[in-house]
Design a protein around this motif. Structure first.
Motif, PDB file in Angstrom:
ATOM      1  N   THR A 127       0.847  -1.183   0.000  1.00  0.00           N
ATOM      2  CA  THR A 127       0.000   0.000   0.000  1.00  0.00           C
ATOM      3  C   THR A 127       0.889   1.241   0.000  1.00  0.00           C
ATOM      4  OG1 THR A 127      -1.628  -1.223   1.306  1.00  0.00           O
ATOM      5  CG2 THR A 127      -1.868   1.183   1.210  1.00  0.00           C
ATOM      6  N   PRO A 128       0.863   2.034  -1.088  1.00  0.00           N
ATOM      7  CA  PRO A 128       1.732   3.209  -1.145  1.00  0.00           C
ATOM      8  C   PRO A 128       1.299   4.299  -0.164  1.00  0.00           C
ATOM      9  CG  PRO A 128       0.340   3.097  -3.098  1.00  0.00           C
ATOM     10  CD  PRO A 128       0.074   1.860  -2.301  1.00  0.00           C
ATOM     11  N   ASN A 129       2.289   4.993   0.369  1.00  0.00           N
ATOM     12  CA  ASN A 129       2.016   6.165   1.192  1.00  0.00           C
ATOM     13  C   ASN A 129       1.681   7.338   0.281  1.00  0.00           C
ATOM     14  OD1 ASN A 129       2.436   4.945   3.687  1.00  0.00           O
ATOM     15  ND2 ASN A 129       4.621   5.362   3.668  1.00  0.00           N
ATOM     16  N   THR A 130       1.112   8.392   0.849  1.00  0.00           N
ATOM     17  CA  THR A 130       0.777   9.591   0.088  1.00  0.00           C
ATOM     18  C   THR A 130       2.026  10.106  -0.616  1.00  0.00           C
ATOM     19  OG1 THR A 130      -0.943  10.158   1.688  1.00  0.00           O
ATOM     20  CG2 THR A 130      -0.142  11.933   0.269  1.00  0.00           C
ATOM     21  N   GLY A 131       1.885  10.391  -1.901  1.00  0.00           N
ATOM     22  CA  GLY A 131       2.989  10.920  -2.688  1.00  0.00           C
ATOM     23  C   GLY A 131       3.817   9.851  -3.378  1.00  0.00           C
ATOM     24  N   TYR A 132       3.464   8.582  -3.188  1.00  0.00           N
ATOM     25  CA  TYR A 132       4.192   7.471  -3.802  1.00  0.00           C
ATOM     26  C   TYR A 132       3.239   6.602  -4.611  1.00  0.00           C
ATOM     27  CZ  TYR A 132       8.287   8.461  -0.930  1.00  0.00           C
ATOM     28  OH  TYR A 132       9.372   9.058  -0.361  1.00  0.00           O
ATOM     29  N   ASP A 133       3.801   5.890  -5.577  1.00  0.00           N
ATOM     30  CA  ASP A 133       3.064   4.902  -6.355  1.00  0.00           C
ATOM     31  C   ASP A 133       3.745   3.559  -6.196  1.00  0.00           C
ATOM     32  OD1 ASP A 133       1.097   6.612  -7.584  1.00  0.00           O
ATOM     33  OD2 ASP A 133       2.684   7.370  -8.892  1.00  0.00           O
ATOM     34  N   PHE A 134       2.947   2.485  -6.177  1.00  0.00           N
ATOM     35  CA  PHE A 134       3.498   1.140  -6.183  1.00  0.00           C
ATOM     36  C   PHE A 134       4.021   0.850  -7.584  1.00  0.00           C
ATOM     37  CE2 PHE A 134       2.830  -3.338  -7.262  1.00  0.00           C
ATOM     38  CZ  PHE A 134       3.685  -3.934  -6.356  1.00  0.00           C
ATOM     39  N   VAL A 135       5.210   0.229  -7.674  1.00  0.00           N
ATOM     40  CA  VAL A 135       5.802  -0.116  -8.968  1.00  0.00           C
ATOM     41  C   VAL A 135       5.662  -1.609  -9.240  1.00  0.00           C
ATOM     42  CG1 VAL A 135       7.914  -0.134 -10.360  1.00  0.00           C
ATOM     43  CG2 VAL A 135       7.453   1.791  -8.816  1.00  0.00           C
ATOM     44  N   ASN A 136       6.236  -2.449  -8.345  1.00  0.00           N
ATOM     45  CA  ASN A 136       6.200  -3.889  -8.559  1.00  0.00           C
ATOM     46  C   ASN A 136       6.736  -4.634  -7.345  1.00  0.00           C
ATOM     47  OD1 ASN A 136       9.003  -3.559  -8.681  1.00  0.00           O
ATOM     48  ND2 ASN A 136       9.125  -3.893 -10.866  1.00  0.00           N
ATOM     49  N   TRP A 137       6.564  -5.951  -7.378  1.00  0.00           N
ATOM     50  CA  TRP A 137       7.187  -6.858  -6.414  1.00  0.00           C
ATOM     51  C   TRP A 137       8.394  -7.482  -7.100  1.00  0.00           C
ATOM     52  CZ3 TRP A 137       5.928  -7.344  -1.399  1.00  0.00           C
ATOM     53  CH2 TRP A 137       4.654  -6.975  -0.977  1.00  0.00           C
ATOM     54  N   THR A 138       9.527  -7.534  -6.417  1.00  0.00           N
ATOM     55  CA  THR A 138      10.713  -8.162  -6.988  1.00  0.00           C
ATOM     56  C   THR A 138      11.324  -9.149  -6.014  1.00  0.00           C
ATOM     57  OG1 THR A 138      12.118  -6.337  -6.214  1.00  0.00           O
ATOM     58  CG2 THR A 138      11.331  -6.208  -8.492  1.00  0.00           C
ATOM     59  N   ASP A 139      12.145 -10.033  -6.582  1.00  0.00           N
ATOM     60  CA  ASP A 139      12.971 -10.946  -5.792  1.00  0.00           C
ATOM     61  C   ASP A 139      14.179 -10.144  -5.338  1.00  0.00           C
ATOM     62  OD1 ASP A 139      15.429 -12.686  -5.586  1.00  0.00           O
ATOM     63  OD2 ASP A 139      13.877 -14.231  -5.719  1.00  0.00           O
ATOM     64  N   PRO A 140      14.494 -10.118  -4.033  1.00  0.00           N
ATOM     65  CA  PRO A 140      15.592  -9.278  -3.551  1.00  0.00           C
ATOM     66  C   PRO A 140      16.975  -9.747  -4.002  1.00  0.00           C
ATOM     67  CG  PRO A 140      14.727 -10.603  -1.761  1.00  0.00           C
ATOM     68  CD  PRO A 140      13.833 -10.827  -2.947  1.00  0.00           C
ATOM     69  N   VAL A 141      17.114 -10.994  -4.417  1.00  0.00           N
ATOM     70  CA  VAL A 141      18.413 -11.504  -4.851  1.00  0.00           C
ATOM     71  C   VAL A 141      18.613 -11.289  -6.348  1.00  0.00           C
ATOM     72  CG1 VAL A 141      19.872 -13.554  -5.012  1.00  0.00           C
ATOM     73  CG2 VAL A 141      18.457 -13.186  -2.979  1.00  0.00           C
ATOM     74  N   SER A 142      17.683 -11.789  -7.144  1.00  0.00           N
ATOM     75  CA  SER A 142      17.827 -11.692  -8.604  1.00  0.00           C
ATOM     76  C   SER A 142      17.328 -10.359  -9.155  1.00  0.00           C
ATOM     77  CB  SER A 142      17.053 -12.825  -9.278  1.00  0.00           C
ATOM     78  OG  SER A 142      15.655 -12.633  -9.104  1.00  0.00           O
ATOM     79  N   LEU A 143      16.519  -9.637  -8.374  1.00  0.00           N
ATOM     80  CA  LEU A 143      15.866  -8.389  -8.773  1.00  0.00           C
ATOM     81  C   LEU A 143      14.855  -8.589  -9.901  1.00  0.00           C
ATOM     82  CD1 LEU A 143      18.871  -5.901  -8.575  1.00  0.00           C
ATOM     83  CD2 LEU A 143      17.228  -6.498  -6.797  1.00  0.00           C
ATOM     84  N   ASP A 144      14.498  -9.851 -10.176  1.00  0.00           N
ATOM     85  CA  ASP A 144      13.485 -10.148 -11.181  1.00  0.00           C
ATOM     86  C   ASP A 144      12.133  -9.623 -10.719  1.00  0.00           C
ATOM     87  OD1 ASP A 144      15.298 -11.471 -12.806  1.00  0.00           O
ATOM     88  OD2 ASP A 144      14.784 -13.463 -12.021  1.00  0.00           O
ATOM     89  N   THR A 145      11.366  -9.077 -11.659  1.00  0.00           N
ATOM     90  CA  THR A 145      10.009  -8.641 -11.364  1.00  0.00           C
ATOM     91  C   THR A 145       9.120  -9.871 -11.228  1.00  0.00           C
ATOM     92  OG1 THR A 145      10.292  -6.561 -12.546  1.00  0.00           O
ATOM     93  CG2 THR A 145       8.029  -7.321 -12.216  1.00  0.00           C
TER      94      THR A 145
END
Length: 138
Positions: free
Chosen positions: A53-71
């Motif tokens: 859930t984005p805070n005011t002034g932000y937009d959600f972009v995506n979920w990624t894997d923290p190791v590979s950075l794959d979307t």
């Protein structure tokens, strides 16, 4: 012997009832960009929902894997079946806005310091009148 078997059965009963448990770790980048939910410890096979859930002034972009950075998903809310330890990163982006201004008439002066500004930033736009002209208003 019966007492020993009863104690042994009670010791292993939770493992047989619930099976393997796994940890779901969720985090937000940047941290001030929003809130995440759905992390925790779950029994194998549990269907969970993780939500960003984005805070005011932000937009959600995506979920990624923290190791590979794959979307993994561009949906703010995703369902998954827990079959192993999972780490998910919700990525947020600050909103930016284009601020433009013009001198009217153009010969009357110039305007400076326009452009893109992030949410929450104070934009100071400068109007400079040419010789023989006065700044009247915005």
């Amino acid at each position: 012997m019966k007492r020993y078997l009863t104690g042994l059965l009670l010791l292993f009963l939770p493992v047989f009832l619930y099976g393997q448990t796994y940890t779901v770790t969720v985090s937000a980048v940047p941290g001030e960009g929003g809130n995440v939910s759905g992390g925790g410890t779950y029994a194998s096979g549990t269907i969970i929902t993780v939500t960003a859930t984005p805070n005011t002034g932000y937009d959600f972009v995506n979920w990624t894997d923290p190791v590979s950075l794959d979307t993994l998903s561009v949906s703010a809310s995703i369902d998954t079946t827990v079959t192993s330890d999972i780490s998910l990163v919700a990525n947020f982006k600050i909103r930016s806005f284009n601020v433009s201004a013009a001198a009217i008439p153009e010969i009357g002066g110039s305007v400076a310091d326009t452009g893109n500004f992030n949410y929450g930033t104070t934009a100071t736009i400068t109007a400079t009148p040419n010789t023989g002209y006065d700044f009247v208003n915005w």
